[in-house]
Design an enzyme around this catalytic site. Structure first.
Site, PDB file in Angstrom:
ATOM      1  N   TRP A 146       0.213  -8.522  27.067  1.00  0.00           N
ATOM      2  CA  TRP A 146       0.476  -8.903  25.434  1.00  0.00           C
ATOM      3  C   TRP A 146       1.707  -9.395  25.323  1.00  0.00           C
ATOM      4  O   TRP A 146       2.089  -9.217  26.374  1.00  0.00           O
ATOM      5  CB  TRP A 146       0.637  -7.296  24.991  1.00  0.00           C
ATOM      6  CG  TRP A 146      -0.361  -6.990  24.661  1.00  0.00           C
ATOM      7  CD1 TRP A 146      -1.421  -5.322  24.852  1.00  0.00           C
ATOM      8  CD2 TRP A 146      -2.015  -6.749  23.046  1.00  0.00           C
ATOM      9  NE1 TRP A 146      -2.062  -5.213  24.410  1.00  0.00           N
ATOM     10  CE2 TRP A 146      -2.639  -6.277  23.519  1.00  0.00           C
ATOM     11  CE3 TRP A 146      -1.438  -8.440  22.603  1.00  0.00           C
ATOM     12  CZ2 TRP A 146      -4.059  -5.693  22.868  1.00  0.00           C
ATOM     13  CZ3 TRP A 146      -3.314  -8.307  21.901  1.00  0.00           C
ATOM     14  CH2 TRP A 146      -3.827  -7.383  21.785  1.00  0.00           C
ATOM     15  N   GLU A 196       0.426  -1.309   0.061  1.00  0.00           N
ATOM     16  CA  GLU A 196      -0.273  -0.054  -0.508  1.00  0.00           C
ATOM     17  C   GLU A 196       0.851   1.058  -0.389  1.00  0.00           C
ATOM     18  O   GLU A 196       0.629   2.699  -0.305  1.00  0.00           O
ATOM     19  CB  GLU A 196      -1.158  -0.026   1.349  1.00  0.00           C
ATOM     20  CG  GLU A 196      -1.732  -1.133   1.175  1.00  0.00           C
ATOM     21  CD  GLU A 196      -1.972  -2.022   1.437  1.00  0.00           C
ATOM     22  OE1 GLU A 196      -0.433  -2.353   1.885  1.00  0.00           O
ATOM     23  OE2 GLU A 196      -2.398  -3.264   1.921  1.00  0.00           O
TER      24      GLU A 196
END
Lengths: 535, 535
Positions: free
Chosen positions: B435, B321
């Site tokens: 996390w 992208e």
């Protein structure tokens, strides 16, 4: 996403907030601060522009030296939507008045020592509503509506947000200082300046990086100081600004003390610095290059810097119309391993187009001249970052052809595409139907040990129509004779190139930007030759 | 003046016509020619596109290795107004068919050895009118409407003129190869590619110059080979193309024999080359850097190249992208004089935004995470050269927010603004509400002398919801034990980060572009753990 000067400022401020901007002060001291502070002050200033009647879209003039405050204006004005209009402080009063009126500036930011200029022309200025003195307080002045820059900063909002601007929004403006006629205005968009900045920083152009310490001696009122303030901010490079009335000893001290890596100046400054270095040496070991421009750098000057300091001189070519760079010297991969002195013949030429620039050298019939280094034509150039017209000026019609700028510079092209500027079209001497380059003769004369400056112009001649006449400024204490100078040139040129007259003078007239004023010389040459014959 | 790929090609061809483009041929020999010939052949090809039914605006696919013919297509197609659509030859048949149909390509340029792929899917392709085999003649094939590339070139007009195209004209196209769902198409305009090229070449980015010899191992079907073909042409750099099925020994031979200065490859290739160099050393003294990407380069690999060859590894971050670069490693001025090994902690991070790129790391509430190197957020980025939507794809709505691309990459930011990629958002392991980064564990495991490859994924857990499980491919002949691996990690991580299981396997599943297929691992991890417990 739109190309924008805001992106350049924010990168420096966000990722290199502690890198420095150093300014030489009038008292010889140094002002130092960081990109963090620059950025904050630029936002503070931007937030106060409305309070002095400056609105987005307005042209706003600066009449200022290379200082941190001028540097702030380079970003605050365009990022807030105004047009940074840098005015050449060396111009004659009537030209400054013309420029301020023609661009319809709504305010002028002025260094305190330059107030007298504005005071003299105050009666002629029609659109300026506010004068901002670049100082902590307003000195005594006959001007009205004057505010102090630091008062604006102090009252400003550091959290002011710059708008996103369409990239074609005008961001900057500069007037060319012609030797004939009135100055012509050139407008730069955000896109122009963004593209010029990124291109200029390329390794194969000026190779500007964060690791650099840039010293723009070239004035910030002259073609954006060759774009270096924008390049510096984008890369986060350290910047050293030489302040009010920079002179060779001060510049060299800055180079040494601040460990400058790259400096940019007029050729005349490069020569002054050489003279000063011969008087008192400096440690220039941090320097990777000096860009000299405005006229051709003599090979002897290049040799001096290389031999004594291992510093290459970088030559480029461009103009106010080009934002300003269009070409730059390039040392090819095949030549990289050669001793640097062997690069000098390439370095005294004007290089090849920067990436993105398209350039043609056209003969009088409009055909491309062969790349034989002999054939001479005029340079036509266009780039994605350069002007395609003059601001509100009918002279655009003659200055631009099919999007290409008609430079007025005459050049030959070597077999590998490298420009060699021969002369300004109007300075070439046409003798008996053949072209003689005044620049080539000047470069040869200036290499003579007794010669400090030289100018060669066409003198009217009954038989040949034009013949070259040399003006020479001797080195202090030297007195080169006519025979001596002629003997010096003889082995280097065809006999018919040699000037018929050598006039030793104390000074050569200059234009407002310090270039030799050949127009003035051409007007006086007949009389000068006559007087010299009678002397 | 419009930004245009034509400008890039013409600069190389006009000013560096004798610089070389070298291609490794299938028989191990080398094909060499110059930018002069490249330029001529690109014009010849462009002149014949109409003859095979290809019109300006058409998408035109390439299914090809890194060769001079593919290099020609990089310029001929966009400069003639077509869209260069590079198709990833490693994708599954059904994805290639989907991509050709979704982009509605009107022709495919295909390397001879890849014809079987097209033969298998010929029945599904709806819009392709012509197949052009990148060879001197058409081999036996079941495809119809097939022509030989060299026949087009031979019949072409070297004087064919490229049109001036508006800069927003589509020039290139590439589909991302997602691990889930169908590929998404990204279109690049001439402007995008021009701006990416100039930015990438900056000294503080990849520093591409004419003096370089570039070896793009990264495939030309993958995000424009990270832009290097365009960068090379613009600067006139020598190019070395590794041809069909490049492997470590061949790549290293090219580096040595062609005196490569800069190579770019997937991290896995960098590791393969290291293994090969340990077997047989090469002279890599010409190399100034190797850019490795696609995943994180382990510090141990960086140390190896620095110690043995004095070659720094360059890390950047971007995506299809982003055209593809958005950030690049940057060694600050304050750190330049430190020993290169001390730069490794900076080099393993993902750097700072390239000039022009704007980047934010946002937490789940959309606020910028503090620059404390601890807080983790998702990277949002926009640049003047990157996509703002997917081609005809409803997924654009979720992929782009206010012009920023939502990268799906989770990152921390150091106090000086340097990214540290932690994980893909979907690969992060959430154990007991905290996390755990799979990437950090993998990097530590791969530094173990007995480990060649490692992947860590979340295994479902009744108590903690997710717990890390490590897959490990051993070095040839090695057999690391579970206890050994755990002991290796223990001093480096909090106890609750340590994987509960270490599964030694022969190979780890990969995606079409050679990345670890974590989705496949997540689907099989429960079963693998069960089997391993039973073994």
């Amino acid at each position: 996403m739109e190309l924008n000067i805001r992106l350049l400022l924010e990168r420096g401020a966000r990722y290199f907030p502690d890198n420095e901007i150093v300014t030489r002060l009038p008292d010889g001291g140094l002002h130092r601060y960081t990109y963090r502070v620059l950025n904050e002050r630029a936002h503070r200033l931007a937030s106060r522009l409305a309070s002095i009647g400056v609105r987005p879209g307005d042209r706003v003039a600066t009449l200022a030296w290379n200082t941190y405050r001028h540097f702030e204006l380079y970003f605050a004005l365009p990022c807030a939507g105004m047009v940074l209009h840098t005015v050449n402080l060396r111009l004659a009063d009537e030209h400054i008045a013309y420029i301020l009126n023609h661009s319809e500036d709504s305010a002028v930011f002025v260094d305190p020592d330059l107030l007298p200029t504005l005071e003299r022309i105050a009666g002629q200025i029609r659109t300026v509503r506010t004068f901002v003195v670049l100082a902590g307080q307003v000195p005594a002045t006959t001007l009205r509506n004057v505010v102090a820059y630091e008062d604006l900063i102090a009252a400003g909002d550091p959290g002011f947000a710059f708008n996103e601007l369409p990239e074609r929004t005008p961001a900057g403006m500069c007037y060319t200082s012609a030797t004939t006629g009135l100055p012509k205005g050139v407008v730069y968009s955000h896109r122009d300046i963004y593209l010029h900045t990124i291109t200029e920083c390329l390794g194969d152009v000026l190779d500007v990086r964060e690791r650099d310490t840039l010293l723009p001696v070239v004035p910030m009122f002259h073609a954006n100081a060759w774009g270096l303030p924008f390049a510096a901010a984008c890369m986060g490079a350290k910047v050293v600004l030489p302040g009010e009335r920079p002179h060779a000893p001060a510049i060299l001290d800055l180079m040494q003390d601040e460990r400058v890596t790259f400096a940019a100046a007029a050729v005349s400054i490069g020569i002054d610095m050489m003279t000063e270095l011969k008087r008192q040496r400096r440690d220039l070991s941090s320097l990777r290059g000096i860009m000299l421009g405005g006229s051709a750098t003599p090979a002897a000057v290049m040799e001096y810097y290389l031999r004594e300091f291992n510093v290459p001189i970088i030559t480029a070519w461009g103009s106010t119309e080009m934002t300003p760079l269009a070409t730059c010297v390039h040392i090819r991969r095949a030549d990289l391993d050669k001793p640097p002195t062997e690069h000098i013949p390439t370095r005294i030429r004007q290089g090849i187009p920067c990436p993105g620039a398209e350039l043609k050298v056209l003969d009088e019939e409009g055909g491309e001249v062969p790349w034989d280094d002999q054939s001479i034509g005029e340079i036509y150039v266009r780039t994605p970052w350069s002007a395609t017209e003059y601001y509100h000026d009918a002279r655009s019609r003659d200055g631009f052809v099919d999007g290409f700028w008609k430079s007025g510079d005459m050049s030959a092209v070597s077999a590998d595409g490298v420009l060699r500027l021969v002369d300004r079209a109007k300075d070439l001497i046409k003798s008996g139907g053949e072209w003689i380059s005044s620049v080539d003769l000047e470069n040869a004369l200036i290499a003579h040990p007794k010669v400090r400056e030289a100018a060669v112009v066409a003198a009217p001649d009954a038989k040949w129509l034009e013949r070259p006449c040399a003006y020479v400024v001797p080195e202090p204490g030297a007195a080169p004779s006519q025979a001596e100078l002629r003997a010096w040139l003889e082995p280097k040129f065809a006999k018919w190139w040699l000037p018929d007259h050598y006039l030793v003078v104390d000074a050569i007239p200059k234009t407002g930007v310090g270039k030799i004023n050949k127009r003035a010389l051409r007007e006086q040459v007949e009389q000068d030759i006559r007087q010299s014959a009678n002397a």
